[in-house]
Every structure is written in C-alpha cells, then in structure tokens.
Design a protein around this motif. Structure first.
Motif, PDB file in Angstrom:
ATOM      1  N   GLY A   1       0.793  -1.213   0.000  1.00  0.00           N
ATOM      2  CA  GLY A   1       0.000   0.000   0.000  1.00  0.00           C
ATOM      3  C   GLY A   1       0.828   1.267   0.000  1.00  0.00           C
TER       4      GLY A   1
ATOM      5  N   PHE B   1     -10.364  -6.287   7.344  1.00  0.00           N
ATOM      6  CA  PHE B   1      -9.304  -5.412   6.849  1.00  0.00           C
ATOM      7  C   PHE B   1      -8.215  -5.236   7.903  1.00  0.00           C
ATOM      8  N   ASP B   2      -6.973  -5.476   7.481  1.00  0.00           N
ATOM      9  CA  ASP B   2      -5.812  -5.295   8.350  1.00  0.00           C
ATOM     10  C   ASP B   2      -4.745  -4.590   7.534  1.00  0.00           C
ATOM     11  N   LYS B   3      -4.594  -3.293   7.770  1.00  0.00           N
ATOM     12  CA  LYS B   3      -3.694  -2.492   6.936  1.00  0.00           C
ATOM     13  C   LYS B   3      -2.229  -2.880   7.096  1.00  0.00           C
ATOM     14  N   THR B   4      -1.912  -3.688   8.113  1.00  0.00           N
ATOM     15  CA  THR B   4      -0.520  -4.115   8.287  1.00  0.00           C
ATOM     16  C   THR B   4      -0.158  -5.261   7.350  1.00  0.00           C
ATOM     17  N   LYS B   5      -1.167  -5.915   6.764  1.00  0.00           N
ATOM     18  CA  LYS B   5      -0.882  -7.009   5.841  1.00  0.00           C
ATOM     19  C   LYS B   5      -0.471  -6.463   4.479  1.00  0.00           C
ATOM     20  N   GLN B   6       0.385  -7.213   3.815  1.00  0.00           N
ATOM     21  CA  GLN B   6       0.793  -6.829   2.470  1.00  0.00           C
ATOM     22  C   GLN B   6       0.279  -7.886   1.494  1.00  0.00           C
TER      23      GLN B   6
ATOM     24  N   VAL C   1      -5.579  -5.911   0.379  1.00  0.00           N
ATOM     25  CA  VAL C   1      -5.336  -4.794   1.300  1.00  0.00           C
ATOM     26  C   VAL C   1      -4.820  -3.582   0.529  1.00  0.00           C
ATOM     27  N   CYS C   2      -3.888  -3.798  -0.380  1.00  0.00           N
ATOM     28  CA  CYS C   2      -3.343  -2.706  -1.184  1.00  0.00           C
ATOM     29  C   CYS C   2      -4.437  -2.052  -2.035  1.00  0.00           C
TER      30      CYS C   2
ATOM     31  N   LYS D   1      -7.590  -1.769  -1.266  1.00  0.00           N
ATOM     32  CA  LYS D   1      -8.403  -0.936  -0.409  1.00  0.00           C
ATOM     33  C   LYS D   1      -7.674   0.347   0.003  1.00  0.00           C
ATOM     34  N   ILE D   2      -6.382   0.236   0.232  1.00  0.00           N
ATOM     35  CA  ILE D   2      -5.594   1.416   0.581  1.00  0.00           C
ATOM     36  C   ILE D   2      -5.560   2.387  -0.595  1.00  0.00           C
TER      37      ILE D   2
ATOM     38  N   GLU E   1      -9.878   2.927   1.542  1.00  0.00           N
ATOM     39  CA  GLU E   1     -10.676   2.165   2.499  1.00  0.00           C
ATOM     40  C   GLU E   1     -11.239   3.125   3.538  1.00  0.00           C
TER      41      GLU E   1
END
Length: 353
Positions: free
Chosen positions: A289, A336-341, A345-346, A348-349, A353
């Motif tokens: 992200g 959703f977990d923004k720490t995941k790569q 997730v990317c 949504k970032i 999101e």
C-alpha cells in the motif's frame, strides 16, 4: 488518503476540471473468474468496484473461454458467452470499460505445464528442444521461466488473431491487452527462424503486427511495459525490465500503444519515461500500500507540473492481482488489516478504504 482527496478536489475546483480528469483511469487487473464464480464476481463489480469509481477492468481471460474459432484451445469448463454477458452487463451498468487479456509471445507455459497454445500447437514453440521439468525450480540451467511462441512462425498469427478477434467481440471491448511481459525466450539460438535476429526488432515486429491487426477493427492495444525498459542501465534487473536488449523496441513501435508500467517493490519514475516517449501510460501496483500511494502521488505530480503534452499521457493507475479471482475475493472480504501486504489490502488502501 482523505487529505489527498481533499487536495485533489481543491485543485480541480481551482482549475475548473472534474476530479476524475486529474487521473482519468482508475483500473483493476485480475484473472477472469471461473464459471462457478461468475455471480460472485458480478456482485463484487456492483458492490465494490462501482462505489470506488473503478472505470477500467482488465480481465486475464487467456483460454478460460469457450472459443468457437478454435475450440481446441478452450479450457475445460471455460466461460460461456452467457457467463461473459453477465460480466459485461454489470460493467456497462457501472460505466466500466472491460479490456480482455490473452498472454501473447511470452508466458506460454507456467512452471512444469504448457499453456493451451503450445500444448495444442507445439510447432509454434520458440524453444522446442527445452523440455519442461517434472519439478520446476528457478534459476535453472536452461534459463527457463516461461516458454514463448515463435513470432516468425508462418501460421501462429492465424490462430492468435482469430482468438483475439473473438474475445474482444465477446466482451464488447474497445481495447485488448496482449500481456507481452517477462519475455525471456526471444531470438533463441535453437529457433530456425529467429536465430541471430535482433531481439528488439523481433519484439517490436510482434507488437506492431498485433497493434496493426487490432487497428483494422478499431481496437486499441494495451501491454505491460517491462520489456521496453533497460534493466542494466536502470538497475531494475530482468523482471521489471529487460536484460536481453528488447528495450530498444520502444523507438520502433507505434505510439498509440497503452503501456501498463508495473513496479511492485518501489516507486520507479518510469511512467515519466514512457510519457516523454509519447506513450499513454498507467502505473500498476500490487501488494504494498505504501508503494501504491507513492506511485499515485508521483503521477499526480506529473499531471500537475508537466507540460500539457506530457501530462496528457499520464492516464492513472491499474491495480493488479495475480491469483485466481476467487482467492482474491476471499482476501478482499476478510477483515481489513492495513498491516498485511497483499493485493486485496493494497487495493483498499489505494482506492480509499
């Protein structure tokens, strides 16, 4: 991200232009769903792509379609025209342009399996003497990543152009994506037609043939841009750029080809290079992200601060997923977990999101 969007909106008010015109393309590239996942994918289009104002959907169809021109190339249980119509109708209802993709030239095998073109037509193989291993590893003695078809085989385009024409008609598309990325086998010493020929000229020749055929029916060609970058000079290496001299083809091909400029680990400034060369370009993100947001900011900066002639070639971003559609959707609908790569997730970032 909200601050960024507010700034974009303020800029648009000041310049009296709509917000979407700052970066006209908001795109997503993913494998076409399998038949059993079509309804789930249509729901995703309606409920997730549309609210995020995605306006371009690149679908890797390859041989996941019941071709009538060459039914021998169709995968078992490939998409029917009725399946495709569901996807097309959802996209039309949400003002999304569909661009179907078939990997051409390279990516004619994966690990230890041939793709359908070389499986059915082994005479098209650029490297028939290189056998696929039972257990694939990289690196290997044959420098085998993916097989290529021979661009100079006298019969290959009869087949390739037929399925291209069929797929753009099936998806009611205005453009076609030919892949053309990560071509390692080209001008190979074992090929009786290509041996000794300039690799850049071979690559440019194949691109031009594909582009010219599409132009006959008013369709535009899109490709991934890595083979047009010099991997040695830039330090980008053999994956994101070319180490076999195909990069010189950039000065040998028509300027109306749209370049998808992918970089997944860093923000590379190559979109500016393509724009300065006169090509329309979109930047492609994948898993990170933070990198995607840097890419977005870079494109916005070029659009705002370059000449009109250069800025107009910066079209926007196309986020990519390289798994099946079903596995992407599984990740997308997970908490959703923004720490995941990962690609979901990317996504949504990038799209807020």
């Amino acid at each position: 991200m909200r601050i960024k969007l507010v700034l974009i909106g303020a800029l648009c008010v000041a310049l009296s232009i709509p917000a979407q015109d700052v970066l006209p393309i908001r795109g997503f590239a993913i494998a076409a769903p399998k038949k059993e996942n079509v309804d789930r994918f249509v729901k995703f289009i309606n409920e997730e792509l549309s609210p995020r104002q995605i306006n371009t959907l690149i679908l890797r169809v390859d041989y996941n379609f019941q071709y009538k021109s060459h039914p021998e190339l169709a995968e078992d249980d490939g998409l029917s025209q009725d399946d495709v119509n569901k996807i097309v109708l959802a996209c039309q209802d949400n003002n999304i342009d569909v661009i179907p993709q078939i990997n051409l030239l390279g990516h004619q095998s994966w690990h230890s399996d041939l793709e359908m073109l070389l499986k059915v037509y082994p005479e098209f193989d650029e490297t028939p003497n290189i056998q696929l291993p039972e257990s694939y590893e990289w690196p290997n003695d044959d420098d085998l990543y993916c097989k290529s078809y021979c661009p100079l085989h006298p019969k290959v385009h009869e087949v390739v152009f037929a399925i291209m024409d069929e797929i753009v008609t099936a998806f009611q598309a205005n453009a076609f994506h030919a892949g053309m990325d990560e071509v390692f086998y080209i001008g190979h010493k074992d090929c009786p037609r290509c041996n000794g020929k300039d690799k850049a000229e071979l690559f440019a020749g194949e691109l031009t043939k594909i582009r010219n055929h599409l132009a006959l029916s008013g369709h535009k060609l899109w490709i991934w841009g890595d083979r047009l970058l010099d991997g040695k000079t830039t330090g980008m290496g053999m994956w994101e750029a070319s180490m076999n001299n195909t990069h010189r083809a950039i000065d040998m091909i028509p300027k109306d080809i749209v370049i998808c400029d992918w970089h997944y680990e860093r923000m590379e400034p190559t979109a500016a290079y393509f724009a300065l060369k006169g090509f329309d370009v979109v930047t492609s993100s994948y898993k990170k992200g933070a990198v995607a947001l840097k890419q977005l900011a870079f494109l916005e900066n070029i659009r705002r601060n370059s000449s009109e002639e250069t800025a107009q070639h910066i079209l926007g971003m196309v986020h990519t997923s390289w798994s099946s559609a079903s596995s992407f959707l599984d990740r997308f609908y997970a908490p959703f977990d923004k720490t995941k790569q990962n690609d979901a997730v990317c996504f949504k970032i990038l799209f807020g999101e």
